[in-house]
Each structure stands twice: as structure tokens, then as C-alpha cells.
Design an enzyme around this catalytic site. Structure first.
Site, PDB file in Angstrom:
ATOM      1  N   ASP A 135       1.802  -6.231  -4.639  1.00 11.90           N
ATOM      2  CA  ASP A 135       0.958  -6.331  -3.457  1.00 11.90           C
ATOM      3  C   ASP A 135       1.501  -7.528  -2.672  1.00 11.90           C
ATOM      4  O   ASP A 135       1.862  -8.558  -3.259  1.00 11.90           O
ATOM      5  CB  ASP A 135      -0.495  -6.608  -3.879  1.00 11.90           C
ATOM      6  CG  ASP A 135      -1.454  -6.528  -2.702  1.00 11.90           C
ATOM      7  OD1 ASP A 135      -2.251  -5.589  -2.655  1.00 11.90           O
ATOM      8  OD2 ASP A 135      -1.391  -7.418  -1.824  1.00 11.90           O
ATOM      9  N   SER A 136       1.551  -7.429  -1.357  1.00  8.81           N
ATOM     10  CA  SER A 136       2.232  -8.506  -0.621  1.00  8.81           C
ATOM     11  C   SER A 136       1.465  -9.823  -0.643  1.00  8.81           C
ATOM     12  O   SER A 136       2.013 -10.862  -0.293  1.00  8.81           O
ATOM     13  CB  SER A 136       2.578  -8.087   0.801  1.00  8.81           C
ATOM     14  OG  SER A 136       1.437  -8.042   1.609  1.00  8.81           O
ATOM     15  N   THR A 154       0.823  -1.216   0.000  1.00 11.90           N
ATOM     16  CA  THR A 154       0.000   0.000   0.000  1.00 11.90           C
ATOM     17  C   THR A 154       0.851   1.257   0.000  1.00 11.90           C
ATOM     18  O   THR A 154       0.518   2.242  -0.660  1.00 11.90           O
ATOM     19  CB  THR A 154      -0.916  -0.001   1.245  1.00 11.90           C
ATOM     20  OG1 THR A 154      -1.822  -1.080   1.118  1.00 11.90           O
ATOM     21  CG2 THR A 154      -1.683   1.294   1.387  1.00 11.90           C
ATOM     22  N   LYS A 208      -0.107  -9.216  11.908  1.00 14.22           N
ATOM     23  CA  LYS A 208      -1.006  -8.143  11.487  1.00 14.22           C
ATOM     24  C   LYS A 208      -2.336  -8.366  12.185  1.00 14.22           C
ATOM     25  O   LYS A 208      -2.972  -9.403  11.993  1.00 14.22           O
ATOM     26  CB  LYS A 208      -1.185  -8.135   9.969  1.00 14.22           C
ATOM     27  CG  LYS A 208      -2.019  -6.954   9.500  1.00 14.22           C
ATOM     28  CD  LYS A 208      -2.111  -6.814   7.990  1.00 14.22           C
ATOM     29  CE  LYS A 208      -2.956  -5.595   7.648  1.00 14.22           C
ATOM     30  NZ  LYS A 208      -3.172  -5.421   6.210  1.00 14.22           N
ATOM     31  N   THR A 253       1.579  -4.701   4.014  1.00 14.28           N
ATOM     32  CA  THR A 253       1.388  -5.152   5.398  1.00 14.28           C
ATOM     33  C   THR A 253       0.789  -6.556   5.479  1.00 14.28           C
ATOM     34  O   THR A 253       0.976  -7.244   6.470  1.00 14.28           O
ATOM     35  CB  THR A 253       0.464  -4.180   6.164  1.00 14.28           C
ATOM     36  OG1 THR A 253      -0.794  -4.114   5.493  1.00 14.28           O
ATOM     37  CG2 THR A 253       1.070  -2.800   6.270  1.00 14.28           C
ATOM     38  N   ASP A 254       0.086  -6.975   4.417  1.00 12.51           N
ATOM     39  CA  ASP A 254      -0.693  -8.219   4.536  1.00 12.51           C
ATOM     40  C   ASP A 254       0.167  -9.442   4.859  1.00 12.51           C
ATOM     41  O   ASP A 254      -0.243 -10.300   5.637  1.00 12.51           O
ATOM     42  CB  ASP A 254      -1.500  -8.470   3.257  1.00 12.51           C
ATOM     43  CG  ASP A 254      -2.591  -7.421   3.060  1.00 12.51           C
ATOM     44  OD1 ASP A 254      -2.913  -6.705   4.025  1.00 12.51           O
ATOM     45  OD2 ASP A 254      -3.111  -7.314   1.931  1.00 12.51           O
ATOM     46  N   TYR A 296      -4.584 -29.777  29.099  1.00 12.07           N
ATOM     47  CA  TYR A 296      -5.833 -30.522  28.889  1.00 12.07           C
ATOM     48  C   TYR A 296      -5.551 -31.854  28.209  1.00 12.07           C
ATOM     49  O   TYR A 296      -4.590 -31.964  27.425  1.00 12.07           O
ATOM     50  CB  TYR A 296      -6.794 -29.703  28.003  1.00 12.07           C
ATOM     51  CG  TYR A 296      -7.265 -28.432  28.675  1.00 12.07           C
ATOM     52  CD1 TYR A 296      -8.258 -28.467  29.645  1.00 12.07           C
ATOM     53  CD2 TYR A 296      -6.699 -27.206  28.336  1.00 12.07           C
ATOM     54  CE1 TYR A 296      -8.677 -27.299  30.262  1.00 12.07           C
ATOM     55  CE2 TYR A 296      -7.113 -26.041  28.953  1.00 12.07           C
ATOM     56  CZ  TYR A 296      -8.097 -26.084  29.922  1.00 12.07           C
ATOM     57  OH  TYR A 296      -8.503 -24.945  30.537  1.00 12.07           O
TER      58      TYR A 296
HETATM   59  N1  ASP Z   1      -2.678  -5.234   0.185  1.00 12.23           N
HETATM   60  C1  ASP Z   1      -1.571  -4.460   0.694  1.00 12.23           C
HETATM   61  C2  ASP Z   1      -0.334  -5.307   0.689  1.00 12.23           C
HETATM   62  O1  ASP Z   1      -0.137  -6.098   1.563  1.00 12.23           O
HETATM   63  C3  ASP Z   1      -1.899  -3.963   2.062  1.00 12.23           C
HETATM   64  C4  ASP Z   1      -0.876  -3.048   2.678  1.00 12.23           C
HETATM   65  O2  ASP Z   1       0.232  -2.901   2.227  1.00 12.23           O
HETATM   66  O3  ASP Z   1      -1.225  -2.415   3.706  1.00 12.23           O
HETATM   67  O4  ASP Z   1       0.434  -5.221  -0.214  1.00 12.23           O
END
Ligand code: ASP
Length: 328
Positions: free
Chosen positions: A53-54, A12, A157, A85-86, A278
Site C-alpha cells: 500500500d503506498s 489499490t 491527489k 494513489t495515496d 502581505y
Molecule cells: N491505499 C491505496 C494506496 O495508496 C490507495 C490507492 O492506491 O488508490 O496504496
């Protein structure tokens, strides 16, 4: 003045609107032009490594990033990587495993809003990432985001839109950055016992299975014929795996009998797994699973891919997976 390399990979932070959704398009130079004051902080070098895009970043791209970092660190004091970020938490873990004995900082950052938009968080994050890179006290792979400095193997994330996209899971953040001032909470030094090494072989044949009530064992039974060499089960709570109706243990026993490691993580965000509490955890251990303990699912999956790139010996995989704190 310290020399810091900016490697841009997309996300992004570098995205522009193209009428059919955001697409990474800005180059490393475009990002830097928006923050001219970085020149006062360090000697900035830059390269656009990829513009993805990641969601499209895969083990091949991790290898390209790690190789670029490895080459750069022979001449630079640190590297900042802008990244979507993804899947940033996967990439930061991957580089932390691939680059052993890092004695310089490798800082991932990005943004929830493109850097060319007026209300972006990208400028702050990128400035902070450079402040962390020049600080001189950080060595290893980190994510710097919304003022937090997080170890690259502990990040997750947790927000898809909020600026505070990442949290440090089961370990305090390493530090914070307020108005460019870096404060470290965790000053414990990692053991560096040799020169920096690069091992960029990944084998992505790791199956991640998230359990739901009613999960069938069919996917576990099909894992080997589908080519998977290790399985991660994201189980319930402290690591509970059904052992009555739709009992998954026979399938787990068949996998481990075929020398396929089965690792258990939790669907809970915090506190990790403890299979000794457990019976639904104890019986899974008896069937042959290994606990990922405090590791995130992201780090556990990436670590298995990294180990599988080096060995397919069952005992060695288990030993290396369990070794040290996240094996770093
Ligand atoms: N879709 C974007 C990515 O991961 C989201 C981001 O960067 O915030 O490339």
C-alpha cells in the site's frame, strides 16, 4: 516495436480483499493478463518490484524504484510504474529529482478500484499509461490518471474516492488521453544537458508543519533536537505566518540562525505562495524563510529530502531549492 517495462509496486490497482481490508497482492503479470491488447502496442516486459500500500512507500522504496528505472532505461524505451494513489505524487516527484536528464518516459499510474473488480478504473489507466509510454513525445516523469497526463512534480491527489484522483497544480496538464489517443497541450521541451544520472540519496529529516490558528511555536523549537535538518511550513493563503500573538517568527529566526532552512508553502491547493503581498509574508521573509512559490507541498518536501541527501550546507540547500523550475 518499443520495449516498455511494467514495474508494479502495489496500491489499490493490485489489491484484493482479505477480509481485513484491501491488500496489494496481484503481481505485474496478473495486471498484464487482464489487458492482452497491450501486446499489440509494444513489447511488454514486467517485474513486481514490491507489493505495498503506498502509505508504506518511503524514501527507501523511491530509491529502489529509481534504480530499477535507471537500469531498465538502458534497454527499454520507457517504464510504466503501477503505484498506490495515496503517495503517488511524492514518488513521482522523487523519481523526477533522482533521475536527471531523463530522455524517455517514466509513467506512474494506479486506480481507485482494484483492477480485478468489475467497475475498475485500473484497466483504462494502465492502458493509457502504456499509450503515453509508447507515444514517443514524452520524456520525464508523469502521472497518467483518468485521462490526464500530469508532470510528476506538479501532481496532487485531490480526491480520495473519485476516479479523477489527481490534478496538475499551478501548471496545465501536459496532455490528455481519449480512447488511447494521446494529445499533448504542452510541447515545450525540457533541457537535457547530459547523460541520464541517478542520485538516490534521500535524507528524510524534513519536518512538515501545517499551521492552524493557535499553532504553538513548540514544534519549531523542538525541530533541531528531534533531528530535523529542514522545515516546511504549510502556511495560510499566500504564505501568511502569525507575527503577533503566538508569534512564530522568533522560532523561525532561531532555526535559520542554526542553519536550518525553513521553506513556506500554502494550504491552498491552487496559485502557490507569494510572500511579498502581505506583511505576514514579508515579515516571514525577513525572519529568513524561503518561498516554495508554485510548488506543491509534496514536491517541496521531496526536493528538500533529495537536496539534503547531497549536502547539509545551508547556502547550497537554499540555492539548489530555488534553482530553475522546481530545480529540474
Ligand atoms: N491505499 C491505496 C494506496 O495508496 C490507495 C490507492 O492506491 O488508490 O496504496
Amino acid at each position: 516495436m518499443k520495449k516498455i517495462l511494467l514495474l508494479s509496486t502495489g496500491g489499490t490497482i493490485a489489491s484484493r480483499t482479505a477480509g481485513n481490508g484491501f491488500v496489494p497482492a496481484a503481481e505485474a503479470e496478473d495486471l498484464l493478463c487482464l489487458i492482452p491488447e497491450l501486446k499489440d502496442l509494444c513489447e511488454v516486459r514486467y517485474a513486481t518490484l514490491m507489493n505495498l500500500d503506498s502509505s508504506n512507500i518511503q524514501p527507501e522504496e523511491w530509491a529502489d524504484m529509481a534504480s530499477a528505472v535507471f537500469r531498465a532505461l538502458s534497454v527499454c524505451d520507457g517504464v510504466v510504474i503501477t503505484h498506490g494513489t495515496d503517495t503517488m505524487a511524492y514518488s513521482s516527484a522523487a523519481l523526477a529529482y533522482m533521475l536527471q536528464n531523463l530522455n524517455k518516459p517514466v509513467i506512474f499510474t494506479g486506480a481507485q478500484i482494484p483492477i480485478e473488480e468489475p467497475d475498475t478504473d485500473g484497466k483504462r489507466n494502465l492502458k493509457d499509461a502504456f499509450s503515453a509510454a509508447v507515444d514517443g513525445r514524452l520524456a520525464g516523469v508523469y502521472i497518467v490518471f483518468d485521462g490526464s497526463i500530469i508532470s510528476g512534480i506538479c501532481a496532487k491527489k485531490v480526491y480520495s474516492k473519485n476516479r479523477h484522483a489527481f490534478e496538475s497544480i499551478n501548471r496545465k496538464p501536459v496532455g490528455e488521453i481519449v480512447e488511447g489517443v494521446v494529445s499533448l497541450y504542452d510541447t515545450s521541451e525540457r533541457l537535457i544537458d547530459g547523460p541520464l544520472t541517478l542520485n538516490a540519496n534521500f535524507d528524510s529529516s524534513v519536518l512538515l508543519v501545517k499551521l492552524t490558528p493557535g499553532s504553538s511555536s513548540a514544534i519549531l523549537d523542538a525541530a533541531v533536537s528531534l533531528g530535523y535538518k529542514a522545515v516546511v511550513i504549510e502556511a495560510f493563503g499566500l504564505g501568511g505566518i502569525p507575527n503577533v500573538r503566538r508569534n512564530l517568527l522568533p522560532s523561525i529566526r532561531r532555526l535559520t540562525a542554526q542553519k536550518i532552512p525553513v521553506v513556506v508553502t500554502t494550504q491552498c491547493v491552487y496559485d502557490g505562495c507569494d510572500l511579498g503581498i502581505y506583511h505576514v509574508g514579508v515579515s516571514a521573509v525577513e525572519a529568513g524563510v524561503v518561498s516554495a512559490g508554485n510548488m506543491t507541498t509534496e514536491a517541496a518536501v521531496v526536493k528538500l529530502m533529495w537536496i539534503l541527501g547531497e549536502t547539509t550546507n545551508f547556502d547550497q540547500i537554499i540555492e539548489r531549492f530555488c534553482k530553475g523550475e522546481h530545480g529540474l
